[in-house]
Design a protein around this motif. Structure first.
Motif, mmCIF file in Angstrom:
data_model
loop_
_atom_site.group_PDB
_atom_site.id
_atom_site.type_symbol
_atom_site.label_atom_id
_atom_site.label_comp_id
_atom_site.label_asym_id
_atom_site.label_seq_id
_atom_site.Cartn_x
_atom_site.Cartn_y
_atom_site.Cartn_z
ATOM 1 N N ALA A 118 31.765 39.198 33.184
ATOM 2 C CA ALA A 118 31.400 39.443 32.221
ATOM 3 C C ALA A 118 32.363 38.724 30.345
ATOM 4 O O ALA A 118 32.929 39.946 31.305
ATOM 5 N N VAL A 119 31.702 38.722 30.266
ATOM 6 C CA VAL A 119 32.138 38.520 29.062
ATOM 7 C C VAL A 119 32.472 39.478 27.843
ATOM 8 O O VAL A 119 32.454 39.894 26.748
ATOM 9 N N ASP A 120 30.683 40.208 27.419
ATOM 10 C CA ASP A 120 30.828 41.242 26.585
ATOM 11 C C ASP A 120 29.980 42.451 27.416
ATOM 12 O O ASP A 120 28.522 42.293 27.701
ATOM 13 N N PRO A 121 30.594 43.563 27.548
ATOM 14 C CA PRO A 121 32.006 43.738 27.686
ATOM 15 C C PRO A 121 32.613 42.668 28.560
ATOM 16 O O PRO A 121 32.595 42.502 30.710
ATOM 17 N N ALA A 122 34.535 42.602 28.559
ATOM 18 C CA ALA A 122 34.897 42.158 29.237
ATOM 19 C C ALA A 122 35.365 43.134 30.311
ATOM 20 O O ALA A 122 35.780 43.471 30.371
ATOM 21 N N ILE A 123 34.208 41.761 31.451
ATOM 22 C CA ILE A 123 35.340 42.942 33.049
ATOM 23 C C ILE A 123 36.227 42.004 33.959
ATOM 24 O O ILE A 123 34.995 40.513 33.883
ATOM 25 N N LEU A 124 36.826 42.182 34.511
ATOM 26 C CA LEU A 124 37.183 41.251 35.674
ATOM 27 C C LEU A 124 37.145 42.231 36.855
ATOM 28 O O LEU A 124 36.594 43.004 36.685
ATOM 29 N N LEU A 125 36.840 41.185 37.617
ATOM 30 C CA LEU A 125 37.157 42.069 39.400
ATOM 31 C C LEU A 125 38.280 41.760 39.724
ATOM 32 O O LEU A 125 38.761 40.299 39.508
ATOM 33 N N VAL A 126 39.012 42.372 40.795
ATOM 34 C CA VAL A 126 40.017 42.196 41.483
ATOM 35 C C VAL A 126 39.535 42.715 42.923
ATOM 36 O O VAL A 126 38.884 43.597 42.999
ATOM 37 N N SER A 127 40.654 41.813 43.983
ATOM 38 C CA SER A 127 39.959 42.364 45.676
ATOM 39 C C SER A 127 41.030 43.052 45.801
ATOM 40 O O SER A 127 42.112 42.000 46.072
ATOM 41 N N LEU A 128 41.106 44.563 45.961
ATOM 42 C CA LEU A 128 42.516 44.773 47.094
ATOM 43 C C LEU A 128 42.639 44.920 48.248
ATOM 44 O O LEU A 128 41.124 45.902 48.400
ATOM 45 N N ARG A 129 43.539 44.667 49.090
ATOM 46 C CA ARG A 129 43.195 45.525 50.091
ATOM 47 C C ARG A 129 43.473 47.475 50.089
ATOM 48 O O ARG A 129 43.807 47.452 49.354
ATOM 49 N N THR A 130 41.917 47.513 51.298
ATOM 50 C CA THR A 130 42.268 49.323 51.181
ATOM 51 C C THR A 130 43.502 50.151 52.237
ATOM 52 O O THR A 130 43.078 51.401 51.659
ATOM 53 N N VAL A 131 44.103 49.756 52.126
ATOM 54 C CA VAL A 131 45.147 49.984 52.831
ATOM 55 C C VAL A 131 46.395 49.484 52.250
ATOM 56 O O VAL A 131 46.692 48.061 51.338
ATOM 57 N N GLY A 132 47.390 50.344 51.985
ATOM 58 C CA GLY A 132 48.634 49.735 50.944
ATOM 59 C C GLY A 132 48.515 50.875 49.224
ATOM 60 O O GLY A 132 46.715 51.273 48.681
ATOM 61 N N PRO A 133 49.649 51.106 48.883
ATOM 62 C CA PRO A 133 49.165 52.426 47.544
ATOM 63 C C PRO A 133 48.982 51.321 46.023
ATOM 64 O O PRO A 133 48.241 52.753 45.795
ATOM 65 N N THR A 134 49.199 50.517 46.225
ATOM 66 C CA THR A 134 48.718 49.692 45.249
ATOM 67 C C THR A 134 47.073 49.637 44.971
ATOM 68 O O THR A 134 46.831 50.453 43.389
ATOM 69 N N VAL A 135 45.807 49.621 45.911
ATOM 70 C CA VAL A 135 44.386 50.474 45.421
ATOM 71 C C VAL A 135 44.243 52.088 45.155
ATOM 72 O O VAL A 135 43.608 52.278 44.598
ATOM 73 N N HIS A 136 45.140 52.462 45.859
ATOM 74 C CA HIS A 136 44.950 53.738 45.845
ATOM 75 C C HIS A 136 45.680 54.453 44.687
ATOM 76 O O HIS A 136 44.889 55.522 43.396
ATOM 77 N N ALA A 137 47.133 53.598 44.052
ATOM 78 C CA ALA A 137 47.313 54.113 42.464
ATOM 79 C C ALA A 137 46.169 53.703 40.890
ATOM 80 O O ALA A 137 45.943 54.303 40.814
ATOM 81 N N VAL A 138 45.723 51.780 41.281
ATOM 82 C CA VAL A 138 44.463 52.268 40.988
ATOM 83 C C VAL A 138 43.082 52.491 40.536
ATOM 84 O O VAL A 138 42.828 53.224 39.547
ATOM 85 N N LEU A 139 42.711 53.375 42.194
ATOM 86 C CA LEU A 139 41.206 53.938 41.778
ATOM 87 C C LEU A 139 42.015 55.823 41.716
ATOM 88 O O LEU A 139 41.152 56.027 40.803
ATOM 89 N N GLY A 140 43.259 55.880 41.202
ATOM 90 C CA GLY A 140 43.456 57.280 40.779
ATOM 91 C C GLY A 140 43.372 57.513 39.422
ATOM 92 O O GLY A 140 43.088 58.412 38.927
ATOM 93 N N ARG A 141 44.250 56.426 39.284
ATOM 94 C CA ARG A 141 44.925 56.582 37.955
ATOM 95 C C ARG A 141 43.580 56.055 37.050
ATOM 96 O O ARG A 141 43.636 56.031 36.288
ATOM 97 N N LYS A 142 42.773 54.891 38.228
ATOM 98 C CA LYS A 142 41.204 54.695 37.603
ATOM 99 C C LYS A 142 41.268 53.538 35.920
ATOM 100 O O LYS A 142 40.740 53.535 34.887
ATOM 101 N N ALA A 143 42.447 52.574 35.782
ATOM 102 C CA ALA A 143 43.271 51.728 35.144
ATOM 103 C C ALA A 143 43.970 50.495 36.274
ATOM 104 O O ALA A 143 45.003 51.452 36.518
ATOM 105 N N PHE A 144 44.474 49.195 35.193
ATOM 106 C CA PHE A 144 44.933 48.621 36.350
ATOM 107 C C PHE A 144 45.723 47.385 35.365
ATOM 108 O O PHE A 144 44.786 47.643 34.077
ATOM 109 N N THR A 145 46.422 47.000 35.149
ATOM 110 C CA THR A 145 46.994 45.931 34.825
ATOM 111 C C THR A 145 47.125 44.080 35.738
ATOM 112 O O THR A 145 47.783 44.513 37.280
#
Length: 166
Positions: free
Chosen positions: A46-73
């Motif tokens: 979406a543009v308003d509000p600006a929303i991106l989606l990313v698809s991350l593997r369920t295994v691995g530390p990155t997705v856990h960090a994203v969901l735990g912090r509720k933020a990503f870059t």
């Protein structure tokens, strides 16, 4: 008409290899520890509000960090960042020791300013587990445009540069 059986994973991968896309590294912090992975499964929702989606593997530390912090870059890689794309596509736990990165006040994850042409910080607004991935929706809260090269592309299992128009 098919019998309704899903295609095998290798058939699906082969099909998707013929669909070139941009290359990003999605990063997040788990406390002060940086995590990240190469991601080509990204799109604007979406543009308003600006929303991106990313698809991350369920295994691995990155997705856990994203969901735990509720933020990503999302670090949108430029054409000279092929090594960084390969580094973050592998499983090396010390990958951040091999590149230059930074965090600043208000950032959602490590920024890779030497490898990216654009950096977007996002706050998680939704996450859905789908198969062996988690689809994470992020509201873009800041965008940093950098002096840089053309975007890095991935298709046919190869990295390439955007063709320069003359």
């Amino acid at each position: 008409m098919t019998d309704g059986t899903p295609v095998p994973a290798d058939t699906f991968r082969s099909m998707m290899a013929g669909f070139p896309t941009g290359v990003t590294v999605v990063t997040a912090l788990d406390g002060t520890r940086p995590w990240g992975m190469t991601c080509t499964a990204l799109c604007a929702v979406a543009v308003d509000p600006a929303i991106l989606l990313v698809s991350l593997r369920t295994v691995g530390p990155t997705v856990h960090a994203v969901l735990g912090r509720k933020a990503f870059t999302v670090n949108f890689l430029h054409a000279h960042a092929r090594q960084t794309a390969r580094l973050f596509a592998g499983g090396a736990p010390d990958r951040f020791d091999h590149i230059r990165w930074e965090t600043t006040d208000g950032c959602c994850g490590p920024h890779l300013p030497h490898d990216a042409h654009t950096i977007a910080d996002c706050r998680v607004v939704r996450a859905d587990e789908v198969g062996d991935h988690v689809v994470v929706y992020g509201e873009v809260i800041s965008v940093r445009r950098l002096e840089g090269d053309t975007p890095l592309l991935y298709g046919l299992r190869e990295y390439a540069s955007w063709p320069v128009q003359k």
